[in-house]
Design a protein around this motif. Structure first.
Motif, PDB file in Angstrom:
ATOM      1  N   TRP A   1      27.024  -8.425  16.403  1.00 28.92           N
ATOM      2  CA  TRP A   1      25.174  -7.369  16.675  1.00 28.92           C
ATOM      3  C   TRP A   1      24.377  -7.518  16.799  1.00 28.92           C
ATOM      4  N   VAL A   2      23.562  -8.051  17.865  1.00 31.70           N
ATOM      5  CA  VAL A   2      22.365  -8.534  17.851  1.00 31.70           C
ATOM      6  C   VAL A   2      21.186  -7.435  18.458  1.00 31.70           C
ATOM      7  N   GLU A   3      19.967  -7.009  18.274  1.00 32.97           N
ATOM      8  CA  GLU A   3      19.565  -5.874  18.521  1.00 32.97           C
ATOM      9  C   GLU A   3      18.092  -6.393  19.312  1.00 32.97           C
ATOM     10  N   HIS A   4      17.390  -6.805  21.204  1.00 37.74           N
ATOM     11  CA  HIS A   4      16.585  -7.512  21.280  1.00 37.74           C
ATOM     12  C   HIS A   4      15.726  -6.548  21.689  1.00 37.74           C
ATOM     13  N   ALA A   5      14.570  -6.979  22.072  1.00 36.07           N
ATOM     14  CA  ALA A   5      13.836  -5.292  23.029  1.00 36.07           C
ATOM     15  C   ALA A   5      14.564  -5.613  24.263  1.00 36.07           C
ATOM     16  N   GLY A   6      14.565  -4.024  24.446  1.00 40.70           N
ATOM     17  CA  GLY A   6      15.137  -3.731  25.410  1.00 40.70           C
ATOM     18  C   GLY A   6      16.828  -3.587  25.811  1.00 40.70           C
ATOM     19  N   SER A   7      17.609  -4.380  25.170  1.00 36.66           N
ATOM     20  CA  SER A   7      18.378  -5.023  25.243  1.00 36.66           C
ATOM     21  C   SER A   7      19.619  -4.938  23.901  1.00 36.66           C
ATOM     22  N   PHE A   8      21.189  -5.838  23.967  1.00 37.44           N
ATOM     23  CA  PHE A   8      21.878  -5.297  23.211  1.00 37.44           C
ATOM     24  C   PHE A   8      22.594  -6.700  23.546  1.00 37.44           C
ATOM     25  N   SER A   9      22.912  -6.983  22.150  1.00 35.34           N
ATOM     26  CA  SER A   9      24.492  -8.456  22.251  1.00 35.34           C
ATOM     27  C   SER A   9      24.943  -8.298  21.285  1.00 35.34           C
ATOM     28  N   VAL A  10      26.603  -9.065  21.894  1.00 34.12           N
ATOM     29  CA  VAL A  10      26.968  -8.896  21.164  1.00 34.12           C
ATOM     30  C   VAL A  10      27.843 -10.137  21.265  1.00 34.12           C
ATOM     31  N   CYS A  11      27.852 -11.518  19.923  1.00 30.95           N
ATOM     32  CA  CYS A  11      28.672 -12.760  19.574  1.00 30.95           C
ATOM     33  C   CYS A  11      29.533 -13.458  19.243  1.00 30.95           C
ATOM     34  N   LEU A  12      29.792 -14.189  19.254  1.00 29.31           N
ATOM     35  CA  LEU A  12      30.938 -14.792  18.501  1.00 29.31           C
ATOM     36  C   LEU A  12      30.633 -16.342  18.361  1.00 29.31           C
ATOM     37  N   ASP A  13      30.725 -16.663  16.685  1.00 26.95           N
ATOM     38  CA  ASP A  13      30.874 -18.340  17.019  1.00 26.95           C
ATOM     39  C   ASP A  13      32.291 -18.953  17.414  1.00 26.95           C
ATOM     40  N   VAL A  14      32.340 -19.413  18.234  1.00 24.90           N
ATOM     41  CA  VAL A  14      33.767 -19.525  17.673  1.00 24.90           C
ATOM     42  C   VAL A  14      34.237 -20.717  17.645  1.00 24.90           C
TER      43      VAL A  14
ATOM     44  N   CYS B   1      29.287 -14.383  24.186  1.00 23.32           N
ATOM     45  CA  CYS B   1      28.168 -13.685  24.193  1.00 23.32           C
ATOM     46  C   CYS B   1      28.425 -12.443  25.539  1.00 23.32           C
ATOM     47  N   ALA B   2      28.438 -10.952  24.791  1.00 25.59           N
ATOM     48  CA  ALA B   2      28.274 -10.300  25.799  1.00 25.59           C
ATOM     49  C   ALA B   2      26.806  -9.583  25.355  1.00 25.59           C
ATOM     50  N   TYR B   3      26.742  -8.533  27.028  1.00 24.15           N
ATOM     51  CA  TYR B   3      24.783  -7.892  26.126  1.00 24.15           C
ATOM     52  C   TYR B   3      24.889  -6.627  27.381  1.00 24.15           C
ATOM     53  N   SER B   4      24.372  -6.065  27.022  1.00 24.99           N
ATOM     54  CA  SER B   4      23.882  -4.913  28.162  1.00 24.99           C
ATOM     55  C   SER B   4      22.542  -3.931  27.584  1.00 24.99           C
ATOM     56  N   SER B   5      21.847  -3.545  28.673  1.00 22.83           N
ATOM     57  CA  SER B   5      21.217  -2.450  28.455  1.00 22.83           C
ATOM     58  C   SER B   5      21.133  -0.960  27.542  1.00 22.83           C
ATOM     59  N   GLU B   6      22.389  -1.212  27.309  1.00 22.35           N
ATOM     60  CA  GLU B   6      23.354   0.083  26.941  1.00 22.35           C
ATOM     61  C   GLU B   6      23.395   0.261  25.841  1.00 22.35           C
TER      62      GLU B   6
END
Length: 116
Positions: free
Chosen positions: A15-28, A80-85
């Motif tokens: 999980w990664v939090e950015h200013a105004g958005s969020f991401s979830v990632c995976l090193d494949v 990587c998937a991301y969303s502002s929610e």
């Protein structure tokens, strides 16, 4: 759910939090590689794009309610998937991880993934 418990639950995704958005990632490359190997003759490698294709099938079939909120930005070595929610992205990754852990479900979903 406590954020630390959440982060443990979704591993190896992170999980990664950015200013105004969020991401979830995976090193494949190591997680669920055997699923992708079943279609290696079609060109699937288990790279970030392949994970993105799998996640799109999951989203369309299992969580269409999140389709407007979740976006994908895969790369060769990373999904990587991301969303502002953030709450919707958390719902997505918890359900996607659960699907990944169910061999029958993930194999079925992957049978409809398209090579990117």
């Amino acid at each position: 759910m406590d954020i630390n418990h959440f982060k443990e639950t979704i591993k190896p995704f992170f999980w990664v939090e950015h200013a105004g958005s969020f991401s979830v990632c995976l090193d494949v490359g190591s997680y669920k590689q055997e699923v992708f190997n079943t279609r290696a003759d079609e060109g699937f490698e288990g790279n970030g794009y392949d994970w993105g294709s799998l996640a799109q099938v999951f989203l369309a079939e299992k969580r269409p309610d999140l389709g407007e909120s979740i976006r994908f930005d895969p790369e060769g070595g990373m999904f990587c998937a991301y969303s502002s929610e953030g709450n919707k992205l958390q719902d997505f990754i918890l359900d996607f991880k659960k699907a990944c852990e169910d061999e029958a479900v993930i194999t079925d979903l992957f049978s409809r993934a398209e090579l990117d």
